[in-house]
Write a protein that holds these residues in place. Structure first.
Motif, PDB file in Angstrom:
ATOM      1  N   UNK A   1       0.852  -1.190   0.000  1.00 40.94           N
ATOM      2  CA  UNK A   1       0.000   0.000   0.000  1.00 40.94           C
ATOM      3  C   UNK A   1       0.884   1.234   0.000  1.00 40.94           C
ATOM      4  N   UNK A   2       0.245   2.373  -0.043  1.00 42.31           N
ATOM      5  CA  UNK A   2       0.979   3.633   0.021  1.00 42.31           C
ATOM      6  C   UNK A   2       1.462   3.903   1.455  1.00 42.31           C
ATOM      7  N   UNK A   3       0.856   3.206   2.418  1.00 42.54           N
ATOM      8  CA  UNK A   3       1.224   3.399   3.818  1.00 42.54           C
ATOM      9  C   UNK A   3       2.374   2.474   4.197  1.00 42.54           C
ATOM     10  N   UNK A   4       3.413   2.998   4.829  1.00 38.35           N
ATOM     11  CA  UNK A   4       4.536   2.149   5.240  1.00 38.35           C
ATOM     12  C   UNK A   4       4.144   1.266   6.431  1.00 38.35           C
ATOM     13  N   UNK A   5       4.860   0.162   6.634  1.00 34.20           N
ATOM     14  CA  UNK A   5       4.554  -0.718   7.763  1.00 34.20           C
ATOM     15  C   UNK A   5       4.586  -0.018   9.118  1.00 34.20           C
ATOM     16  N   UNK A   6       5.314   1.064   9.230  1.00 37.84           N
ATOM     17  CA  UNK A   6       5.386   1.795  10.503  1.00 37.84           C
ATOM     18  C   UNK A   6       4.117   2.599  10.786  1.00 37.84           C
ATOM     19  N   UNK A   7       3.260   2.763   9.780  1.00 42.53           N
ATOM     20  CA  UNK A   7       2.022   3.518   9.967  1.00 42.53           C
ATOM     21  C   UNK A   7       1.000   2.658  10.700  1.00 42.53           C
ATOM     22  N   UNK A   8       0.324   3.239  11.656  1.00 44.32           N
ATOM     23  CA  UNK A   8      -0.677   2.528  12.456  1.00 44.32           C
ATOM     24  C   UNK A   8      -1.755   1.886  11.585  1.00 44.32           C
ATOM     25  N   UNK A   9      -2.120   2.518  10.477  1.00 38.73           N
ATOM     26  CA  UNK A   9      -3.206   2.039   9.628  1.00 38.73           C
ATOM     27  C   UNK A   9      -2.744   1.083   8.521  1.00 38.73           C
ATOM     28  N   UNK A  10      -1.471   0.752   8.483  1.00 35.94           N
ATOM     29  CA  UNK A  10      -0.944  -0.192   7.498  1.00 35.94           C
ATOM     30  C   UNK A  10      -1.580  -1.571   7.711  1.00 35.94           C
ATOM     31  N   UNK A  11      -2.059  -2.171   6.634  1.00 35.15           N
ATOM     32  CA  UNK A  11      -2.689  -3.490   6.707  1.00 35.15           C
ATOM     33  C   UNK A  11      -1.625  -4.563   6.483  1.00 35.15           C
ATOM     34  N   UNK A  12      -1.224  -5.227   7.539  1.00 35.78           N
ATOM     35  CA  UNK A  12      -0.167  -6.235   7.449  1.00 35.78           C
ATOM     36  C   UNK A  12      -0.643  -7.531   6.797  1.00 35.78           C
ATOM     37  N   UNK A  13      -1.938  -7.687   6.611  1.00 38.45           N
ATOM     38  CA  UNK A  13      -2.469  -8.908   5.995  1.00 38.45           C
ATOM     39  C   UNK A  13      -2.380  -8.873   4.466  1.00 38.45           C
ATOM     40  N   UNK A  14      -2.176  -7.706   3.881  1.00 41.06           N
ATOM     41  CA  UNK A  14      -2.081  -7.598   2.425  1.00 41.06           C
ATOM     42  C   UNK A  14      -0.746  -8.134   1.938  1.00 41.06           C
ATOM     43  N   UNK A  15      -0.784  -8.848   0.832  1.00 39.88           N
ATOM     44  CA  UNK A  15       0.429  -9.376   0.217  1.00 39.88           C
ATOM     45  C   UNK A  15       0.606  -8.723  -1.145  1.00 39.88           C
ATOM     46  N   UNK A  16       1.851  -8.425  -1.545  1.00 37.99           N
ATOM     47  CA  UNK A  16       2.056  -7.808  -2.858  1.00 37.99           C
ATOM     48  C   UNK A  16       1.676  -8.776  -3.982  1.00 37.99           C
ATOM     49  N   UNK A  17       1.165  -8.241  -5.077  1.00 39.31           N
ATOM     50  CA  UNK A  17       0.874  -9.071  -6.237  1.00 39.31           C
ATOM     51  C   UNK A  17       2.190  -9.516  -6.855  1.00 39.31           C
ATOM     52  N   UNK A  18       2.216 -10.713  -7.368  1.00 41.15           N
ATOM     53  CA  UNK A  18       3.449 -11.233  -7.946  1.00 41.15           C
ATOM     54  C   UNK A  18       3.583 -10.817  -9.406  1.00 41.15           C
ATOM     55  N   UNK A  19       4.823 -10.735  -9.838  1.00 41.93           N
ATOM     56  CA  UNK A  19       5.138 -10.426 -11.231  1.00 41.93           C
ATOM     57  C   UNK A  19       4.633 -11.585 -12.089  1.00 41.93           C
ATOM     58  N   UNK A  20       3.735 -11.284 -12.999  1.00 41.21           N
ATOM     59  CA  UNK A  20       3.140 -12.308 -13.862  1.00 41.21           C
ATOM     60  C   UNK A  20       2.779 -11.662 -15.194  1.00 41.21           C
ATOM     61  N   UNK A  21       3.772 -11.522 -16.098  1.00 39.41           N
ATOM     62  CA  UNK A  21       3.533 -10.806 -17.357  1.00 39.41           C
ATOM     63  C   UNK A  21       2.450 -11.442 -18.227  1.00 39.41           C
ATOM     64  N   UNK A  22       2.302 -12.752 -18.166  1.00 37.55           N
ATOM     65  CA  UNK A  22       1.266 -13.411 -18.978  1.00 37.55           C
ATOM     66  C   UNK A  22      -0.128 -13.042 -18.487  1.00 37.55           C
ATOM     67  N   UNK A  23      -0.335 -13.078 -17.184  1.00 40.65           N
ATOM     68  CA  UNK A  23      -1.632 -12.681 -16.627  1.00 40.65           C
ATOM     69  C   UNK A  23      -1.892 -11.201 -16.891  1.00 40.65           C
TER      70      UNK A  23
END
Length: 91
Positions: free
Chosen positions: A37-59
């Protein structure tokens, strides 16, 4: 306000089109981490459950075709580091 960015599919295609790990490894020389997200992990409102999307050029290619996007415009600051990373994205 941008109608393209408002589309979830567009944002997914964009995320899947960029090899973040290679940018961190080669351009940033390992000094960075993938963000979810745009919020860094140090931000109280950062959602730690979100995972980055993986690089997948075909998709990403399938999504781009469905969206019928012909051209993208990259807008950035004049910060030299940001400009250099932007050049990588354009290539």
């Amino acid at each position: 306000k941008d109608p393209l960015i408002a589309q979830r599919e567009f944002r997914q295609a964009l995320a899947k089109s960029v090899n973040i790990e290679e940018i961190i490894r080669f351009k940033l020389e390992g000094f960075g981490s993938a963000a979810t997200t745009i919020l860094p992990p140090s931000n109280f409102f950062h959602n730690t459950e979100l995972k980055p999307l993986t690089y997948d050029p075909e998709a990403a290619q399938k999504i781009w075709k469905n969206l019928n996007v012909k051209e993208l415009t990259l807008k950035t600051s004049n910060n030299p580091e940001v400009v250099e990373i932007s050049k990588v994205l354009v290539e």
